[in-house]
Design a protein around this motif. Structure first.
Motif, PDB file in Angstrom:
ATOM      1  N   SER A  93       0.821  -1.213   0.000  1.00  0.00           N
ATOM      2  CA  SER A  93       0.000   0.000   0.000  1.00  0.00           C
ATOM      3  C   SER A  93       0.854   1.262   0.000  1.00  0.00           C
ATOM      4  N   PRO A  95       2.414   4.431  -1.421  1.00  0.00           N
ATOM      5  CA  PRO A  95       2.097   5.325  -2.540  1.00  0.00           C
ATOM      6  C   PRO A  95       3.247   5.504  -3.533  1.00  0.00           C
ATOM      7  N   ARG A  98       3.566   2.384  -5.724  1.00  0.00           N
ATOM      8  CA  ARG A  98       2.522   2.368  -6.758  1.00  0.00           C
ATOM      9  C   ARG A  98       2.846   3.361  -7.866  1.00  0.00           C
ATOM     10  N   SER A 132      -4.313  -7.731  -0.855  1.00  0.00           N
ATOM     11  CA  SER A 132      -3.589  -6.457  -0.851  1.00  0.00           C
ATOM     12  C   SER A 132      -2.541  -6.401  -1.961  1.00  0.00           C
ATOM     13  N   SER A 135      -4.394  -5.906  -5.228  1.00  0.00           N
ATOM     14  CA  SER A 135      -4.772  -4.496  -5.305  1.00  0.00           C
ATOM     15  C   SER A 135      -3.586  -3.645  -5.764  1.00  0.00           C
ATOM     16  N   PHE A 136      -2.397  -3.955  -5.222  1.00  0.00           N
ATOM     17  CA  PHE A 136      -1.197  -3.232  -5.654  1.00  0.00           C
ATOM     18  C   PHE A 136      -0.988  -3.423  -7.155  1.00  0.00           C
ATOM     19  N   LYS A 137      -1.128  -4.642  -7.625  1.00  0.00           N
ATOM     20  CA  LYS A 137      -0.927  -4.931  -9.045  1.00  0.00           C
ATOM     21  C   LYS A 137      -1.917  -4.131  -9.891  1.00  0.00           C
ATOM     22  N   SER A 138      -3.170  -4.126  -9.491  1.00  0.00           N
ATOM     23  CA  SER A 138      -4.201  -3.409 -10.239  1.00  0.00           C
ATOM     24  C   SER A 138      -3.969  -1.902 -10.237  1.00  0.00           C
ATOM     25  N   ASN A 139      -3.546  -1.362  -9.097  1.00  0.00           N
ATOM     26  CA  ASN A 139      -3.389   0.086  -8.968  1.00  0.00           C
ATOM     27  C   ASN A 139      -2.053   0.624  -9.458  1.00  0.00           C
ATOM     28  N   SER A 140      -1.060  -0.234  -9.600  1.00  0.00           N
ATOM     29  CA  SER A 140       0.264   0.240 -10.015  1.00  0.00           C
ATOM     30  C   SER A 140       0.497   0.113 -11.518  1.00  0.00           C
TER      31      SER A 140
END
Length: 196
Positions: A93, A95, A98, A132, A135-140
């Protein structure tokens, strides 16, 4: 009139303090160390392991690891024998981790991805759960494999989150970043180019 000026002055001061607080706390806060502020190394000279003589025998052996990927498959260091391996240690998580994702994806993963002697993996140094890390993969914006529960591996490599490491075809650490990954991505691309 004085009360109105005082009110405007107080609002201005509060706005400046709010911006300062936002900038001060916008980075990753998982670790309490301010690693980048305490660096003594000249940031124009990328950190490398070994004496720089060019012979891989002067470099440190990359430690073994055996971790799970997002699909539950075992991934070992030996899976990458004979390949140049880039390792992106991240916090799930974080920032700045990401934010570094798109640059790492385009300048390293995509740029070298068609070369059979190259691979890149991400390792969650914050030991998050599968959700989690997904989620990192999707958001980065990264599409390379991400591995779970990598805090011990990061420690074995002398690394932490938001860092890049390069291992050569002989299993030697050729680059071990001490700056945020976004600051080292161009240097890593240069190292990878020299090793392929």
């Amino acid at each position: 009139m004085k009360a109105n000026r005082l009110n405007i002055w107080l609002k201005s001061i509060l706005a400046v303090l709010a911006v300062f607080a936002l900038v001060s706390f916008s980075g990753c806060s998982k670790d309490t160390e301010m690693e980048d502020d305490m660096m003594t190394m000249d940031e124009t000279d990328p950190p490398k392991n070994g004496d720089g003589s060019g012979g891989s025998s002067s470099y440190t052996d990359a430690p073994d690891f055996n971790l799970k990927d997002l699909n539950g498959n075992d991934v070992k260091k030996s899976d990458f024998d004979g390949k140049v391996l880039v390792m992106f240690f991240f916090g799930n998580s974080c920032p700045s981790c990401r934010a570094a994702g798109p640059s790492i994806q385009s300048k390293i993963a995509t740029a070298f991805g068609t070369n059979a002697e190259f691979t890149i993996i991400g390792l969650d140094q914050w030991d998050g759960n599968q959700a989690s890390v997904q989620s990192f993969k999707s958001n980065s914006g990264v599409n390379f494999p991400l591995l779970l529960k990598a805090a011990t591996t990061a420690s074995a490599y002398g690394s932490t989150y938001d860092r890049l490491v390069v291992v050569d075809k002989e299993g030697k650490i050729r680059f071990n970043g001490t700056r945020n990954a976004s600051k080292d991505v161009d240097d890593v691309a240069t190292v990878v180019t020299s090793l392929l």
